[in-house]
Every structure is written in C-alpha cells, then in structure tokens.
Enzyme design. Sequence first.
Site, mmCIF file in Angstrom:
data_model
loop_
_atom_site.group_PDB
_atom_site.id
_atom_site.type_symbol
_atom_site.label_atom_id
_atom_site.label_comp_id
_atom_site.label_asym_id
_atom_site.label_seq_id
_atom_site.Cartn_x
_atom_site.Cartn_y
_atom_site.Cartn_z
ATOM 1 N N LYS A 80 -66.895 -31.683 -9.733
ATOM 2 C CA LYS A 80 -65.458 -32.381 -9.911
ATOM 3 C C LYS A 80 -64.588 -31.311 -9.675
ATOM 4 O O LYS A 80 -64.996 -29.990 -9.377
ATOM 5 C CB LYS A 80 -65.413 -32.655 -11.297
ATOM 6 C CG LYS A 80 -66.179 -33.911 -11.469
ATOM 7 C CD LYS A 80 -65.702 -35.409 -10.958
ATOM 8 C CE LYS A 80 -66.592 -36.460 -10.984
ATOM 9 N NZ LYS A 80 -67.108 -37.092 -12.155
HETATM 10 C C1 LIG Z 1 -67.999 -38.150 -12.838
HETATM 11 C C2 LIG Z 1 -67.453 -39.540 -13.485
HETATM 12 C C3 LIG Z 1 -67.532 -39.923 -14.670
HETATM 13 C C4 LIG Z 1 -68.642 -39.141 -15.465
HETATM 14 O O1 LIG Z 1 -68.619 -37.907 -15.610
HETATM 15 P P1 LIG Z 1 -70.067 -36.849 -16.258
HETATM 16 O O2 LIG Z 1 -69.509 -35.808 -16.543
HETATM 17 O O3 LIG Z 1 -70.661 -36.916 -14.990
HETATM 18 O O4 LIG Z 1 -70.917 -37.614 -17.348
HETATM 19 C C5 LIG Z 1 -67.119 -41.243 -15.171
HETATM 20 N N1 LIG Z 1 -66.127 -41.746 -14.388
HETATM 21 C C6 LIG Z 1 -66.055 -41.331 -13.210
HETATM 22 C C7 LIG Z 1 -65.044 -42.298 -12.157
HETATM 23 C C8 LIG Z 1 -66.739 -40.504 -12.567
HETATM 24 O O5 LIG Z 1 -66.456 -40.069 -11.184
#
Ligand SMILES: *Cc1c(COP(=O)(O)O)cnc(C)c1O
Length: 369
Positions: free
Chosen positions: A183
């Site tokens: 991210k």
């Molecule tokens: C990455 C993501 C999540 C969840 O995040 P994690 O930290 O991997 O649990 C939720 N919603 C969206 C749209 C994402 O891209």
Amino acid sequence: MISIPVYRPHFTGKEREYVLDCLDSGWISSRGEYIARFEDACRSFIGAEHALSVCNGTVALHLALLACGIGPGDEVIVPTLTYIASANAIRYVGATPVFVESMPDTWQVDPADVERKITSRTKAIMAVHLYGCPCDMTRLCDLAQRYHIKLIEDAAEAFGTRWHGRHVGTFGDVSTFSFFGNKTITTGEGGLVVCQDPAMSEHIGLLKSQYASPHRRYWHEDIGYNYRMTNITAAIGLAQVEKADEILAAKRRLARSYEQKLADLPISFHNEPAGATHSYWMVSFLVPSAEDREPLRDHLEKMGIETRPFFYPAHTMPMYADPRRPNSAFPVAIDLGARGLNLPSFPDLTDDEIESVAEAVRSYFEMSR
Ligand SMILES: *Cc1c(COP(=O)(O)O)cnc(C)c1O
C-alpha cells in the site's frame, strides 16, 4: 525472472532508526510512544478528528461496521468491484453485502445504483476508493444524509487521495486505511480507523483492545478483540507518514510518465475526475478487449515485468454467488474486471524502468497488429 515488480516499499531511513529505538527501549508490544506518534501523524495528514491504529485493514473494516452498530439482518451497500475484504467484513458482523455497479469512466461505485438498492434494511453505504481514485463523495454524502444511513469509507487504497481538496476518510461516519506491504504507506501489516465523533472513537478503542475497562483491571463490559498494532509497526508507519508527500509526488510523476509514453496506444488509463486528486496507488489501464489482457500480461512477464489483473467482482466469488445477481446485472464491473490491469507503481521506479515497461507494452500492441 521478474526484474520490475508491481510494488516495492519505499524506505526513507528513519524506519530503521525508529525500529531500533523500539528494540533498544524494550517497547515492542502495543504500548510505547510510537503508537500515539503514528496516530497523531495520520490524524493530521488526513485531517480527521480521531485515528486509531490496528493490525491490518481488514480488521479496521470489522471495527468500523461494529462501531456503526451493524449486525444480523442489516444490509450494507458495497461495490462489487473491490478487494474481497470489503465484502467479507460485512459478513463478519452477520450483515448482508448488497453489491452495486461501477461507473465506466471513474471505475468507482455508481451512486445511481446505490440509490436504487437502498431498502428499509440498509444501514450503511461502504464507499471504496478503488486504486487510489476517489468516489463521488458529494453524491454519496447526499444519499447517506437523505436516507439517514451511515457512510463508511474503505480508503485502504487511498492514502493521499482527495475529493475537492479534502482527504478521503473524512467524509464518512467512520473510515479505514490499510498499511499492507504494497500500500502507499506501509508498515508490513497494519491498518487505521478514523472517525469524527469522540464517543465512536472511544467505542472503537475499547473494541480493538478486549473491551478492557480503563477504570478496573481485568474488567470487560462487552466482547472485544485484540486488533492492536505494535509499537514496532507504528515506528515504521511514522517514518513513512513523515515522507508521505514525497511518496505521493513520486507516484504522481510515474503515472503522468506512463500516460505520456503510451498516449497513442488503444488503452485507457484511469481518469482523474473533476474535483479529484488521484493518489495512484496503482497506475492502471484497460485494454481494448478482454481477450488481450492475459496475453499482454504474459508478454510483459516474459520481459521480467510483473503486472496485476483487476479484482474479480466480489459477487462472482463462490460465497457470494446468487442467481438473483447474475453477471448481467453488473455489466460495467464485469467488463472492468476483465479488461483492467495494474502496472508497476512503486515510488522508487526509475525513468529507465518506466521506459522499459512502456516499451514492453508498446511491443505487444505492435506485435498484435
Ligand atoms: C488492502 C485492502 C483491504 C484490506 O487491507 P489488509 O491490510 O490487507 O487487511 C481492504 N480493502 C481494500 C479495498 C484493500 O485494497
């Protein structure tokens, strides 16, 4: 084989210093000064009233739904074109995800379809800012107000994304971010819940930590969870947020660079709608026909370039499949899911690497002409 991955975290130096500080001081669990410093840095960057760190973006969504009082029998409206965690979190609280269509130009949730799907059981709209582009928050806020339902923003992919200058995550009653390894801001695994209301913030604080009474040791007024972030994780996050502007500027530069280099090809990049500041978590485009997507990805992979296909719409997954929502009900989301791909989008991508990716994409279209 892969020499240019889709993502690689951008470390700035302070991560190491702050993590070593945690180790040297012995504060490695979910107590320690970096937790509050990281939460403060996020709160001020986003412009939210309250920010609570948690151990990933999925549990952040679970807490957001619990904080809105959503449970069995309730419906939550969510785009079908999203990462699976958005829909799964709705199931965690026993509620029903009601899937909605996407828009062909912005790829975000279609507010007209949201309105059509509101029923007497609808408790919330979950807006997802897909790939770093904001949803139309003006229309979604208006719907939430008119129908007296909660607005939750899944801003996991949208650190740095703005709508008319205001950071996403500040429009909803409660919003979430993810700091997974790929991210925009990363802590390896990590997440954040933000909200504007002090009582809601207090409730989320209890839920994320076993509902432990602040006044009486080992007394618990309700069922809680251990969704806490560690001090080490927060230390990495603080170093990241301190460099957020730099990371976001680099990502914007690379998005522009790809767009310029590939402007003459029959592909469509992700638009930045009027009023939006796209943070380009992923630089993405659509190929002209779904038949081109996998051959193009294979071609790039042979040249050492990793790409990602778009998410499969959630309503097509086995656990959400339902004859009452056939693919024909979501033609746009199905089409985007089949034609979209994400390019290498990490902030340290060099000009030479962008050029190599662009050349490789170009060679596919020249070959297939
Ligand atoms: C990455 C993501 C999540 C969840 O995040 P994690 O930290 O991997 O649990 C939720 N919603 C969206 C749209 C994402 O891209």
